[in-house]
Design an enzyme around this catalytic site. Sequence first.
Site, PDB file in Angstrom:
ATOM      1  N   SER A 192     -24.840 -34.344  48.709  1.00 47.40           N
ATOM      2  CA  SER A 192     -23.834 -34.844  49.661  1.00 47.40           C
ATOM      3  C   SER A 192     -22.447 -34.237  49.453  1.00 47.40           C
ATOM      4  CB  SER A 192     -23.738 -36.371  49.536  1.00 47.40           C
ATOM      5  OG  SER A 192     -24.937 -36.989  49.940  1.00 47.40           O
ATOM      6  N   GLU A 195       0.797  -1.217   0.000  1.00 47.23           N
ATOM      7  CA  GLU A 195       0.000   0.000   0.000  1.00 47.23           C
ATOM      8  C   GLU A 195       0.838   1.281   0.000  1.00 47.23           C
ATOM      9  OE1 GLU A 195      -3.076   0.476  -0.364  1.00 47.23           O
ATOM     10  OE2 GLU A 195      -4.055  -1.458  -0.007  1.00 47.23           O
TER      11      GLU A 195
END
Length: 789
Positions: free
Chosen positions: A348, A89
């Site tokens: 439990s 770019e």
Amino acid sequence: MDMQLGGQKGRQRLLMMVAVFCGLSGAFLLADVLWPLPNPAEAGDFARLVVARDGTPLRAFADSHGVWRYPVQKGDVSPRYLQALLGYEDRWFAYHPGVNPLALVRAWWLNHQRGKIVSGGSTLTMQVARLLVPHQRSYGGKLSQIFRALQLEYHYSKTEILEIYLNRAPFGGPLEGIAAASFAYLGKPPKELSRAEAALLAVLPQAPSRFRPDRFSQQATVARDKVLQRLASLGVWSAAEVGEAKKEVVAARSFRQPMLAPLLARRLKDQVGYDRPLVTTIDPELQSNLADYLAGYMQGLPEATSAGVLVVENSSLAVRAYLGSADFLDGERFGHVDMIQATRSPGSTLKPFLYGFALDQGLIHSHSLLADAPRLFGSYRPENFSSGFVGPVSVAAALQRSLNVPAIQVLESLGPRTFTAKLAAAGVRLQLPQGDTPNLAVVLGGAGTSLEQLVAAYTSFARQGLAGRLRFLEGEVDQENLEQRVMSPGAAWIIRRILAENKRPDNYRTAAITRPDLAWKTGTSFGFRDTWAMGITPRYTIGVWVGRPDGTPIPGHYGAVTAAPLLFAISDALAKPGDFFQGMPASVTEEVICWPLGVKRTALQDDSLCHQRHQAWILDGNVPPTLSDQDERDWLINPIRFEISQKNRMLVPADCDIQKTAMVTMALWPKGLEPWIGKEFSRRQIPAVDPACRGGIGVAVGAIKITGLAQGAQLYFGSGAHEARVSLDAIGGLGKRYWFVDGRMIGSSSNGTPLEYHFAGAGEFQVVVIDEQGNSDLVEVAVHAARLS
């Protein structure tokens, strides 16, 4: 003269250039004031992002415009991507002032030759300017873009401009920024991009709709290869590197919102800033694998069933996996309900803490004798999950088999208020029914807690008795102020060892070198509404809950068959060679103890008082005697000593004047265990009082009596029958009566309602009745085939 004129013209040109420069600068500065550049920080929100410890998105919450944009800095991006981006770019990005005149001239010439706009000549800075201030593709728009680019270079550094691009470049659909694109299309952070992936994402913002790799892979491949070729021609990457990159197939996945730990992200949402992701302690690979496994596991469970799984690293208390439901998007399974935080009955699962606290209080050791027999505790009558009783049982066996009656016996000695207070100090704040106070039922699930609190407390068994607040976020390091002592290191070691020696129901054990110790405990709430499985390994503590979030029962499903297999699968997957718990602490020793007294064998001078021997773990050298029944504690001294007549071997009370007597010492078993102990140890071996004496005996006798069936009775099958029928009844006693034949419970009866029983087959049998206070009676009968006439 000519030289003077030349010098004067030169100065004039210089002054003119300075004047032009000053004029342009002044005009620029004035324009900068009149048309200020939008603040990039205000140009749009970031998505609020919750990430795993390595940066993998767990869940994102889109910005106010529905855009997915994740904050990223230059250091978070692979150098390969930066090379591809700048090489393709704007390779002069580091040197130009925002505008590249040569690039603009080249673009103008190409556009003029072709009669349409085919190139914009934009620098990376100009592209950022267009992102901040969009414009039409026209010469007027280009001039505006140039002005904005100059403004950017004036106000921001090159790094800042680059980071604006990295955060706001369009990548198709609602995706903006390199981080969102990398995770959405490639499933990885931008730091890990390959050369091929870097080239693909570098070109994608040029035409996000046409080059989307999830829709148009062929066009995306052509565009990517164009970038790669450019980089090769510029010498950024070698021909060999580019050749290898071109071999990679463009195979992106379709964009979808990250949902790796949605309920945790929802929980932490309010802590997320808009300028940075919230980094959790989650291990993304473990989280993903467990989510996939759980999805498959749930297919075998009834509809509307959900699950919660929590995995915590013991050393740091960091949460490595958080699955709050079976499937967040499954409404039928209530996927939106976080079962890690939900208050449920723990069944439990609190029993290990009860026995650990009792060890620290000096009430028990690992093999203290407990009575699993019918018993009434005030107005409370507990029963085991199996509805039967096993008789004499050690603390270790009672915990491994999760027996209820022995747990209530220990809790009665410890005290429910003490138990709940110690749990609260450990971070388990039980929620009792409104108006209730701590009672004996809390240890069986008669109060509410959460999976999160349970897992946090269970870490104490792997951390020498220390637990603490779980860590969900990276950087929470102040553990010293977060830890609390749950129990002593020795008590934690004993309980963990007991749980680790409990045989897995899947009967699967491999060599220790490939599998760690696993201490585990299951639980089931009343009515089959909640199933639990808790596990402790050397590195992790794991909690599993399975049930229906709306509280409706799942008949036939309980902890050992529904939650435990999921726990075992997780622990097996986490196992690594060399994972072992620490050795036995110095506070723990091994001793041979004797039943029924519960004391060390070496402490007994009379070996006849040691009816059974057991190897026990002792804490701090303390060997407490067997817990006595509540109704005997005020008077019973065990072993008992009494005198008998040498003439008839009958009991002689202290106030009797018989001269020739002998002293007898006898160790008593808890009276509720009469159906299970040999008759040589029965309390019925205490003789009756010698008739020659006056007064009563000093030892309590049973208050219940079997009727209709005498000691030594001879029963016969009826003609042609194969069984002998009897009607079992008794007088006296308190409450419900439990009947046993040869130690096996055959049923129960109430006062005035006999129990019908059939002796199937001939033989000698022992029949025992026991009431809710432990009072009992015993008869022995013989059953024969029918008499021949």
